[in-house]
Each structure stands twice: as structure tokens, then as C-alpha cells.
Design a protein around this motif. Structure first.
Motif, PDB file in Angstrom:
ATOM      1  N   THR A 296     -45.030  20.680  -2.229  1.00  0.00           N
ATOM      2  CA  THR A 296     -45.058  20.026  -1.092  1.00  0.00           C
ATOM      3  C   THR A 296     -44.231  19.958   0.095  1.00  0.00           C
ATOM      4  O   THR A 296     -44.360  20.192   0.790  1.00  0.00           O
ATOM      5  CB  THR A 296     -44.429  18.543  -1.616  1.00  0.00           C
ATOM      6  OG1 THR A 296     -45.775  18.511  -2.719  1.00  0.00           O
ATOM      7  CG2 THR A 296     -44.874  17.684  -0.301  1.00  0.00           C
TER       8      THR A 296
ATOM      9  N   LYS B 287     -44.896  23.239   2.046  1.00  0.00           N
ATOM     10  CA  LYS B 287     -46.003  22.962   2.872  1.00  0.00           C
ATOM     11  C   LYS B 287     -44.778  22.197   4.209  1.00  0.00           C
ATOM     12  O   LYS B 287     -44.940  22.161   5.228  1.00  0.00           O
ATOM     13  CB  LYS B 287     -46.988  21.710   2.013  1.00  0.00           C
ATOM     14  CG  LYS B 287     -47.226  22.646   1.535  1.00  0.00           C
ATOM     15  CD  LYS B 287     -49.040  21.928   0.627  1.00  0.00           C
ATOM     16  CE  LYS B 287     -49.786  23.050  -0.133  1.00  0.00           C
ATOM     17  NZ  LYS B 287     -50.511  21.668  -0.603  1.00  0.00           N
TER      18      LYS B 287
ATOM     19  N   ASP C  37     -53.801  14.603  -0.193  1.00  0.00           N
ATOM     20  CA  ASP C  37     -53.760  16.021  -1.234  1.00  0.00           C
ATOM     21  C   ASP C  37     -54.233  15.882  -2.757  1.00  0.00           C
ATOM     22  O   ASP C  37     -55.390  16.757  -3.378  1.00  0.00           O
ATOM     23  CB  ASP C  37     -52.412  16.813  -1.795  1.00  0.00           C
ATOM     24  CG  ASP C  37     -52.257  17.657  -2.935  1.00  0.00           C
ATOM     25  OD1 ASP C  37     -52.689  18.841  -2.352  1.00  0.00           O
ATOM     26  OD2 ASP C  37     -51.568  17.214  -3.747  1.00  0.00           O
TER      27      ASP C  37
ATOM     28  N   THR D 186     -57.618  17.154  -5.988  1.00  0.00           N
ATOM     29  CA  THR D 186     -57.198  17.753  -7.390  1.00  0.00           C
ATOM     30  C   THR D 186     -58.292  18.141  -8.460  1.00  0.00           C
ATOM     31  O   THR D 186     -58.804  17.301  -8.697  1.00  0.00           O
ATOM     32  CB  THR D 186     -56.106  16.665  -7.830  1.00  0.00           C
ATOM     33  OG1 THR D 186     -54.767  16.048  -7.129  1.00  0.00           O
ATOM     34  CG2 THR D 186     -55.094  17.265  -8.892  1.00  0.00           C
TER      35      THR D 186
END
Length: 205
Positions: free
Chosen positions: A40, A43, A97, A101
């Protein structure tokens, strides 16, 4: 086995093995969470390098959806950080996000997000009413891709009606707009590279 351990009762040895097993599981979970957090962070770091265009800044003023969905939402996150409320954006991004998953990781990730943002006294607790918090807790117990939908919706509304309005009138937006104007003028007068634009943006962001 050493003589000291051999003299211990079997129940003590079993307890010791159970404790060791639990510690190993805990360390594995911690390692998994650290990997997720690292990804994360990477990103976010990559997104932070991108310079928003003048057109994007103008779009931000039209609708909150342009702010939260564009690649340059790190600017809004920086503003939230200045108000000590960046956990709202972090939670919203985590929920986005989470929707992608894989099924095999769904339960573990749902519990992590709940413990990180929703549970009372969690490290990055977001501002939710008791009813939504309890509803989310129950949904996490039987995790599905939609278990955070209501909580995410409420945090979105909170940011839109509160933080976003202050963001539009913040010095950050004013300086960013001024920086774009300055860059355009300098480019017209003497030529300006992409690196120059990035440095100018970094100065005010």
C-alpha cells in the motif's frame, strides 16, 4: 530432551508447545500484514510522484468524486493529514482494495481492516456511529466483498460534507493553482521542462 525438560509434567510440555504454536501464528499474521502495508505504501509513493494537471485541479472544484477517484488523490490525503484525519481516506482506499480481494484471503483481510479502522480504539479508528460499527462487525464475521459497504459510504459522506469543503478553500489548493499559473507563464517566456513542473508542484504540495 534435556534432563530439566524431562522432569516436567506432560501438561506443562503441551502448554509450552501450544504457546509456541500461537506465537508462530501471530508472527505469520504480522508478517502478512506488514507485506500488505508495504504494498500500500509503495502504491501511495508512486501516486505521490504524479503531478496533477491544471485541468484536474479545476475538476476537483466541481465534485468530490473527481478528488477521491483520480490518481492524484494524494493531494487531498495530504490535506487530511494536516487535519489529523487521514485515516478516513486510508479506510476508503482499503475498502476499495478489499473489493478486489480473492475469496481465499477475504476473511483474513476483512478482520485486518476491521481491527485497523473500525473497532473501538483501533490504531486508525474512523468516525462511525455505534449502529454502523456493530453492523460492520457482524458482517465481518461472515466476510463478503460487501461487508464494508455501509461503513465506507458513511465515511465518504463525512469527507464530502466536511473535509472536502475546507479542502476547496485551503491554502494548499490556492498555492497549487498559483503554481500552475506560474509554470505556464514561465513556460511561455523561457521554456519549462516536466522536471521543472514537478519541482514547482513539490514546493507547494
Amino acid at each position: 530432551m534435556c534432563k530439566g525438560l524431562a522432569t516436567l509434567p506432560a501438561t506443562c510440555l503441551k502448554s509450552a508447545k501450544d504457546i509456541k504454536h500461537k506465537i508462530n501464528i501471530f508472527l505469520q499474521r504480522q508478517e502478512s500484514q506488514e507485506v500488505d502495508q508495504k504494498q500500500t505504501d509503495e502504491k501511495n509513493e508512486e501516486a505521490a510522484k504524479r503531478v496533477p494537471t491544471a485541468a484536474e485541479v479545476e475538476k476537483w472544484k466541481e465534485s468530490f468524486s473527481f478528488v477521491i477517484n483520480c490518481e492524484s488523490r494524494n493531494v487531498f490525503t495530504s490535506f487530511l493529514r494536516s487535519e489529523f484525519s487521514q485515516e478516513n481516506m486510508q479506510f476508503w482506499v482499503a475498502c476499495e482494495d478489499f473489493k478486489n480481494t480473492s475469496i481465499c484471503k477475504l476473511e483474513k483481510k476483512a478482520k485486518f481492516i476491521y481491527q485497523q479502522y473500525v473497532a473501538i480504539d483501533s490504531p486508525n479508528e474512523v468516525n462511525l456511529d455505534a449502529g454502523t460499527r456493530e453492523e460492520t462487525r457482524q458482517k465481518v464475521m461472515s466476510a463478503s466483498h460487501s461487508c464494508f459497504d455501509e461503513a465506507q459510504r458513511r465515511i465518504y459522506i463525512l469527507m464530502e460534507k466536511d473535509s472536502y469543503r475546507r479542502f476547496l478553500h485551503s491554502k494548499l489548493i490556492h498555492d497549487l493553482s498559483q503554481a500552475h499559473t506560474s509554470v505556464v507563464r514561465k513556460k511561455q517566456n523561457s521554456g519549462y521542462s516536466t522536471t521543472d513542473i514537478r519541482e514547482e508542484f513539490a514546493r507547494v504540495a
